[in-house]
Design a protein around this motif. Structure first.
Motif, PDB file in Angstrom:
ATOM      1  N   LEU A 106       0.821  -1.212   0.000  1.00  0.00           N
ATOM      2  CA  LEU A 106       0.000   0.000   0.000  1.00  0.00           C
ATOM      3  C   LEU A 106       0.855   1.263   0.000  1.00  0.00           C
ATOM      4  CD1 LEU A 106      -2.820  -0.908   2.558  1.00  0.00           C
ATOM      5  CD2 LEU A 106      -3.067  -0.593   0.119  1.00  0.00           C
ATOM      6  N   SER A 107       1.709   1.389   1.020  1.00  0.00           N
ATOM      7  CA  SER A 107       2.482   2.638   1.159  1.00  0.00           C
ATOM      8  C   SER A 107       3.361   2.888  -0.057  1.00  0.00           C
ATOM      9  CB  SER A 107       3.399   2.574   2.388  1.00  0.00           C
ATOM     10  OG  SER A 107       2.673   2.810   3.528  1.00  0.00           O
ATOM     11  N   TYR A 108       4.183   1.915  -0.364  1.00  0.00           N
ATOM     12  CA  TYR A 108       5.126   2.097  -1.459  1.00  0.00           C
ATOM     13  C   TYR A 108       4.379   2.333  -2.778  1.00  0.00           C
ATOM     14  CZ  TYR A 108       9.148   1.411  -4.461  1.00  0.00           C
ATOM     15  OH  TYR A 108      10.143   1.590  -5.388  1.00  0.00           O
ATOM     16  N   GLY A 109       3.327   1.537  -2.983  1.00  0.00           N
ATOM     17  CA  GLY A 109       2.531   1.666  -4.210  1.00  0.00           C
ATOM     18  C   GLY A 109       1.944   3.061  -4.351  1.00  0.00           C
ATOM     19  N   LEU A 110       1.427   3.595  -3.238  1.00  0.00           N
ATOM     20  CA  LEU A 110       0.822   4.937  -3.290  1.00  0.00           C
ATOM     21  C   LEU A 110       1.874   6.013  -3.566  1.00  0.00           C
ATOM     22  CD1 LEU A 110      -1.771   4.739  -0.382  1.00  0.00           C
ATOM     23  CD2 LEU A 110      -2.281   5.307  -2.748  1.00  0.00           C
TER      24      LEU A 110
ATOM     25  N   ARG B 118       2.810   5.865  -7.172  1.00  0.00           N
ATOM     26  CA  ARG B 118       1.767   6.418  -8.048  1.00  0.00           C
ATOM     27  C   ARG B 118       1.688   7.929  -7.924  1.00  0.00           C
ATOM     28  NH1 ARG B 118      -2.686   1.648  -7.126  1.00  0.00           N
ATOM     29  NH2 ARG B 118      -1.496   0.115  -8.261  1.00  0.00           N
ATOM     30  N   ARG B 119       1.955   8.427  -6.697  1.00  0.00           N
ATOM     31  CA  ARG B 119       1.966   9.886  -6.536  1.00  0.00           C
ATOM     32  C   ARG B 119       3.132  10.468  -7.327  1.00  0.00           C
ATOM     33  NH1 ARG B 119       2.633  10.463  -1.269  1.00  0.00           N
ATOM     34  NH2 ARG B 119       0.445  10.617  -0.718  1.00  0.00           N
ATOM     35  N   SER B 120       4.293   9.837  -7.218  1.00  0.00           N
ATOM     36  CA  SER B 120       5.468  10.384  -7.905  1.00  0.00           C
ATOM     37  C   SER B 120       5.293  10.320  -9.421  1.00  0.00           C
ATOM     38  CB  SER B 120       6.738   9.657  -7.464  1.00  0.00           C
ATOM     39  OG  SER B 120       6.779   8.381  -8.032  1.00  0.00           O
ATOM     40  N   LYS B 121       4.518   9.349  -9.913  1.00  0.00           N
ATOM     41  CA  LYS B 121       4.279   9.258 -11.358  1.00  0.00           C
ATOM     42  C   LYS B 121       3.066  10.080 -11.809  1.00  0.00           C
ATOM     43  CE  LYS B 121       6.277   4.799 -12.466  1.00  0.00           C
ATOM     44  NZ  LYS B 121       5.976   3.422 -12.862  1.00  0.00           N
ATOM     45  N   LYS B 122       2.449  10.788 -10.861  1.00  0.00           N
ATOM     46  CA  LYS B 122       1.307  11.668 -11.119  1.00  0.00           C
ATOM     47  C   LYS B 122       0.039  10.923 -11.540  1.00  0.00           C
ATOM     48  CE  LYS B 122       4.218  15.582 -12.006  1.00  0.00           C
ATOM     49  NZ  LYS B 122       4.697  16.596 -12.898  1.00  0.00           N
ATOM     50  N   LEU B 123      -0.019   9.637 -11.215  1.00  0.00           N
ATOM     51  CA  LEU B 123      -1.239   8.888 -11.518  1.00  0.00           C
ATOM     52  C   LEU B 123      -2.343   9.248 -10.536  1.00  0.00           C
ATOM     53  CD1 LEU B 123      -2.871   6.659 -12.896  1.00  0.00           C
ATOM     54  CD2 LEU B 123      -1.721   4.994 -11.487  1.00  0.00           C
ATOM     55  N   LEU B 124      -1.974   9.457  -9.256  1.00  0.00           N
ATOM     56  CA  LEU B 124      -2.984   9.810  -8.248  1.00  0.00           C
ATOM     57  C   LEU B 124      -3.679  11.106  -8.641  1.00  0.00           C
ATOM     58  CD1 LEU B 124      -1.311   9.122  -4.778  1.00  0.00           C
ATOM     59  CD2 LEU B 124      -2.894   7.708  -6.050  1.00  0.00           C
TER      60      LEU B 124
ATOM     61  N   PHE C 288      -2.750  -2.248  10.059  1.00  0.00           N
ATOM     62  CA  PHE C 288      -1.572  -1.945   9.238  1.00  0.00           C
ATOM     63  C   PHE C 288      -1.950  -1.168   7.977  1.00  0.00           C
ATOM     64  CE2 PHE C 288       0.564  -5.378  11.662  1.00  0.00           C
ATOM     65  CZ  PHE C 288       1.567  -4.580  12.162  1.00  0.00           C
ATOM     66  N   SER C 289      -3.164  -1.381   7.475  1.00  0.00           N
ATOM     67  CA  SER C 289      -3.600  -0.613   6.301  1.00  0.00           C
ATOM     68  C   SER C 289      -3.690   0.864   6.657  1.00  0.00           C
ATOM     69  CB  SER C 289      -4.973  -1.087   5.812  1.00  0.00           C
ATOM     70  OG  SER C 289      -4.904  -2.419   5.417  1.00  0.00           O
ATOM     71  N   GLY C 290      -4.281   1.149   7.826  1.00  0.00           N
ATOM     72  CA  GLY C 290      -4.383   2.538   8.283  1.00  0.00           C
ATOM     73  C   GLY C 290      -3.002   3.152   8.419  1.00  0.00           C
ATOM     74  N   LEU C 291      -2.105   2.390   9.040  1.00  0.00           N
ATOM     75  CA  LEU C 291      -0.732   2.879   9.231  1.00  0.00           C
ATOM     76  C   LEU C 291      -0.065   3.135   7.867  1.00  0.00           C
ATOM     77  CD1 LEU C 291       1.517   3.456  11.319  1.00  0.00           C
ATOM     78  CD2 LEU C 291       2.200   1.060  11.125  1.00  0.00           C
ATOM     79  N   ALA C 292      -0.315   2.227   6.926  1.00  0.00           N
ATOM     80  CA  ALA C 292       0.286   2.356   5.590  1.00  0.00           C
ATOM     81  C   ALA C 292      -0.214   3.621   4.886  1.00  0.00           C
ATOM     82  CB  ALA C 292      -0.044   1.124   4.749  1.00  0.00           C
ATOM     83  N   ILE C 293      -1.494   3.904   5.010  1.00  0.00           N
ATOM     84  CA  ILE C 293      -2.056   5.111   4.377  1.00  0.00           C
ATOM     85  C   ILE C 293      -1.434   6.354   5.013  1.00  0.00           C
ATOM     86  CG2 ILE C 293      -4.191   6.460   3.999  1.00  0.00           C
ATOM     87  CD1 ILE C 293      -4.118   3.834   2.366  1.00  0.00           C
ATOM     88  N   LEU C 294      -1.299   6.324   6.341  1.00  0.00           N
ATOM     89  CA  LEU C 294      -0.702   7.463   7.044  1.00  0.00           C
ATOM     90  C   LEU C 294       0.748   7.674   6.598  1.00  0.00           C
ATOM     91  CD1 LEU C 294      -1.076   9.636   9.250  1.00  0.00           C
ATOM     92  CD2 LEU C 294      -0.317   7.962  10.923  1.00  0.00           C
ATOM     93  N   VAL C 295       1.484   6.584   6.510  1.00  0.00           N
ATOM     94  CA  VAL C 295       2.894   6.665   6.107  1.00  0.00           C
ATOM     95  C   VAL C 295       3.014   7.239   4.690  1.00  0.00           C
ATOM     96  CG1 VAL C 295       4.870   5.212   5.433  1.00  0.00           C
ATOM     97  CG2 VAL C 295       3.784   4.881   7.637  1.00  0.00           C
ATOM     98  N   ALA C 296       2.084   6.840   3.826  1.00  0.00           N
ATOM     99  CA  ALA C 296       2.164   7.261   2.416  1.00  0.00           C
ATOM    100  C   ALA C 296       1.499   8.605   2.171  1.00  0.00           C
ATOM    101  CB  ALA C 296       1.495   6.212   1.540  1.00  0.00           C
ATOM    102  N   SER C 297       1.048   9.271   3.241  1.00  0.00           N
ATOM    103  CA  SER C 297       0.154  10.408   3.020  1.00  0.00           C
ATOM    104  C   SER C 297       0.831  11.655   2.445  1.00  0.00           C
ATOM    105  CB  SER C 297      -0.571  10.778   4.316  1.00  0.00           C
ATOM    106  OG  SER C 297       0.366  11.127   5.292  1.00  0.00           O
ATOM    107  N   ARG C 298       2.134  11.818   2.626  1.00  0.00           N
ATOM    108  CA  ARG C 298       2.727  13.088   2.225  1.00  0.00           C
ATOM    109  C   ARG C 298       3.820  13.025   1.161  1.00  0.00           C
ATOM    110  NH1 ARG C 298      -0.475  16.996   3.121  1.00  0.00           N
ATOM    111  NH2 ARG C 298       1.237  18.457   2.949  1.00  0.00           N
ATOM    112  N   THR C 299       4.735  12.084   1.326  1.00  0.00           N
ATOM    113  CA  THR C 299       5.953  12.177   0.513  1.00  0.00           C
ATOM    114  C   THR C 299       5.741  11.809  -0.966  1.00  0.00           C
ATOM    115  OG1 THR C 299       8.277  11.541   0.351  1.00  0.00           O
ATOM    116  CG2 THR C 299       6.765   9.841   1.099  1.00  0.00           C
ATOM    117  N   THR C 300       6.519  12.475  -1.821  1.00  0.00           N
ATOM    118  CA  THR C 300       6.485  12.145  -3.251  1.00  0.00           C
ATOM    119  C   THR C 300       7.795  11.465  -3.662  1.00  0.00           C
ATOM    120  OG1 THR C 300       7.315  14.348  -3.670  1.00  0.00           O
ATOM    121  CG2 THR C 300       4.984  14.019  -4.016  1.00  0.00           C
ATOM    122  N   VAL C 301       8.747  11.417  -2.714  1.00  0.00           N
ATOM    123  CA  VAL C 301      10.068  10.880  -3.051  1.00  0.00           C
ATOM    124  C   VAL C 301      10.152   9.420  -2.607  1.00  0.00           C
ATOM    125  CG1 VAL C 301      12.560  11.231  -2.761  1.00  0.00           C
ATOM    126  CG2 VAL C 301      11.010  13.179  -2.687  1.00  0.00           C
ATOM    127  N   ILE C 302      10.412   8.539  -3.548  1.00  0.00           N
ATOM    128  CA  ILE C 302      10.410   7.104  -3.257  1.00  0.00           C
ATOM    129  C   ILE C 302      11.468   6.750  -2.205  1.00  0.00           C
ATOM    130  CG2 ILE C 302      10.930   4.840  -4.277  1.00  0.00           C
ATOM    131  CD1 ILE C 302       9.311   5.746  -6.708  1.00  0.00           C
TER     132      ILE C 302
END
Lengths: 264, 363
Positions: free
Chosen positions: B189-193, B196-202, B264-278
């Motif tokens: 989840l986190s890494y995937g998001l 996708r953010r860094s590739k501007k798909l989101l 862990f899904s909630g935690l993953a979303i929180l972790v992925a919530s801001r950064t654009t740098v892989i």
């Protein structure tokens, strides 16, 4: 043709740290009107379009959309009406990426699920018109830059939107493909009375496609009007000359480098 | 050629060093990891080894503060053995005549060796899993200590614990399932998001009437189906080839599995919530997962950590998930006894998910 303001952007200002991208821009677009935004790189075109698209928030200013439901008009803003605004809007961003291992047709079906009333017939028709019918089973990761551009356009037009925002939609396409896209947009205008805002580096595109041309530089609108009005006001014989007179630069130089960085 | 090569190296160094995030995760974080590892694995003054014993011998041992297991009090005696080869070992004898408690202590990884007194021969019988090297060492040290005090082992001496439910593999499997859920969420989840953010798909996806929460929930749903499939393969494989047995109900196992996944899904979303740098995303994910893998009792019990550390470890998400899975799989826990785990995991997942959604950067 109905004269109704679909988009009214008033005094839009936006800065990124110390750099001013937009310095008080006003732009209204009417139903059925096609508007081209021309400007050199870094003029603020994409920022303006992305603010209208709701992707960026302005530092100040207001963007108001007007919808019509059974003869009743309603004013809508991003902070209160994001969903209905997106329902009436189709957009193609610069650098669009899709799910890589999903094919062209599946991508269209995915986006179709976000809107109501998109039929299989519509999807096939769009695929044909943007020239992707033969590629419909290809994964998007295997598409060229130009083909991805066409897919982005098909996604934007999928639900026959009332407002179409296209950020350099034909950059990197060959002249034949570009003309096909123009035809498609004209059809949307005639059948759906859609409004279009497009940023482009191609003078010809702006001239052929758009009712009004807006020239922007350093975050400000320098001039806007129909091609005839603009040429007459500035006593110029063509858009190229007018652009140089207003911005001090030739758009062709930039369009050449841009087009070749996005080869098909 | 060399000039170009050097220029490229210089440019890439500049690019890396000018990004504070990359600088921290690439240089600062490995240093922090090295410090953490040196603390965790530096020669300890004392190693704590816990055994259960059904009758305490009359030898000179210090009486320690009693401990409890699910509200039942257990007497604790201690003895310390030092030698040059094995260092200083503190042996804690948990005295319980109740086999069920001794079993539970073993299943939870608190004790590694069970000692039973044979009152006819005045000797002791040892049971442990010979596949667990730590248990073997504990057995050797404790046996030497008791024999030194004139308390020999029985003629049979040792029983290898090969009864399903009491072996090291039984302890390990629920931990591996829990770790699999964590890794699936954090990387899937986190890494995937972030990617996708860094590739501007989101950005393209949310510029539609689609609800943002719908997209995130659909990702979680797909991930949970995969996680169930992955866990099922692991459990059925263990059942088929290792005689692993799930003692609790399958529906309760599914419930606690889903609660753990949601946390862990909630935690993953929180972790992925801001950064654009892989690189930054990878660093954050490693920072969260690596300590939990080491501390949360996946491979060995966290009971051997100091009391102050246990206070923190007990509340780590992976600890709660692992303990919950062990309770159902090994102890056949009831839904009542799992309520606290279910509520804690559900709340943790909901709070982290909603916080992540609130601050999520889509562009």
């Amino acid at each position: 043709m109905e004269k109704r303001k679909l988009i009214n952007a008033v005094n839009i200002r936006k800065s990124f740290k110390d750099v001013y991208a937009l310095r008080g821009v006003d732009l209204s677009v009417y139903a059925g009107e096609f508007v081209a935004i021309l400007g050199p790189n870094g003029a603020g075109k994409t920022t303006l379009v992305e603010i209208i698209e709701g992707i960026q928030t302005p530092d100040s200013g207001d963007v108001v959309f007007t919808s019509e439901e059974q003869g009743k008009f309603e004013e809508m803003r991003w902070n209160t009406h994001a969903t209905p605004i997106y329902k009436m809007m189709g957009l193609s961003l610069q650098e669009t990426h899709f799910f890589e291992r999903i094919n062209v047709e599946e991508t269209l079906w995915l986006f179709a699920s976000f809107y109501e009333g998109v039929t299989e017939e519509r999807i096939l028709d769009l695929l044909k018109k943007v020239g992707l019918l033969e590629k419909r089973k290809a994964w998007t990761m295997h598409l060229s830059g130009g083909q991805r551009q066409k897919l982005a356009l098909a996604v934007a037009l999928l639900h026959s939107p009332k407002i179409i925002l296209l950020d350099e939609p034909t950059t990197g396409l060959d002249p034949h493909a570009r003309r096909e896209i123009w035809e498609l947009l004209f059809k949307m205008k005639n059948e759906n009375n859609s409004a279009l805002i497009l940023t482009t580096h191609y003078m010809e595109e702006a001239q052929v496609l758009c009712d009004r041309i807006v020239i922007i530089d350093q975050g400000k609108i320098l001039e806007q009007g129909t091609l005839e009005q603009l040429l007459k006001n500035h006593n110029k014989s063509n858009l190229d000359e007018l652009f140089v007179a207003l911005t001090g630069r030739r758009l062709d130089d930039e369009s050449f480098s841009k087009a070749h960085s996005n080869s098909i | 050629m060399m000039k170009v090569f050097l220029k490229l190296i210089q440019t890439q160094f500049k690019e890396l060093l000018r990004d504070p995030g990359v600088l921290f995760w690439g240089i600062g974080f490995p240093i922090l990891m090295a410090i953490g590892l040196s603390i965790a694995f530096s020669p300890r003054e004392e190693v704590n080894r816990i055994v259960s014993i059904n009758k305490m011998p009359d030898i000179n041992l210090s009486k320690e503060k009693n401990t409890t297991l699910d509200g039942q009090e257990i007497l604790v005696y201690q003895s310390t053995i030092s030698s040059q080869s094995i260092g200083r070992n503190r042996i804690s004898f948990y005295v319980t005549s109740d086999n069920l408690i001794a079993d539970t202590l073993l299943k939870r990884g608190i004790v590694q060796v069970m000692i039973a007194y044979d009152d006819i021969h005045n000797s002791y019988h040892y049971s442990f899993d010979p596949k667990n090297p730590e248990a073997q060492l504990t057995y050797l040290i404790v046996r030497a200590q008791l024999e030194k005090n004139g308390l020999p082992a029985t003629n049979e001496g040792v029983t290898a614990m090969e009864v399903p439910g009491t072996r090291y593999v039984d302890f390990l499997l629920p931990g591996l399932v829990a770790m699999g859920v964590m890794m699936s969420c954090m990387w899937g989840l986190s890494y995937g998001l972030i990617e996708r953010r860094s590739k501007k798909l989101l950005r393209r996806l949310v510029a539609t009437p689609m609800r943002k929460s719908t997209y995130l929930l659909s990702l979680i749903f797909v991930r949970v189906l995969f996680a169930i499939f992955e866990a099922a393969i692991l459990i059925f494989f263990a059942m088929l080839f290792l005689d692993f047995k799930v003692h609790g109900s399958w529906s309760l196992l599914l419930l606690i599995f889903l609660a753990g996944h949601w946390a862990f899904s909630g935690l993953a979303i929180l972790v992925a919530s801001r950064t654009t740098v892989i690189e930054i995303g990878t660093g954050i994910i490693n920072t969260i997962t690596t300590p939990m893998i080491v501390l949360s009792g996946v491979f060995f019990s966290y009971e051997n950590f100091p009391s102050w550390a246990k206070l923190i470890i007990k509340y780590l998400p992976l600890t709660v998930v692992t303990d919950g899975y062990r309770r159902v799989m090994l102890e056949g826990a009831s839904v009542e006894s799992l309520q606290i785990y279910l509520v804690a995991l559900f709340l943790f997942g909901t709070i982290t998910f909603l916080t992540g959604l609130k601050i999520f950067k889509w562009y």
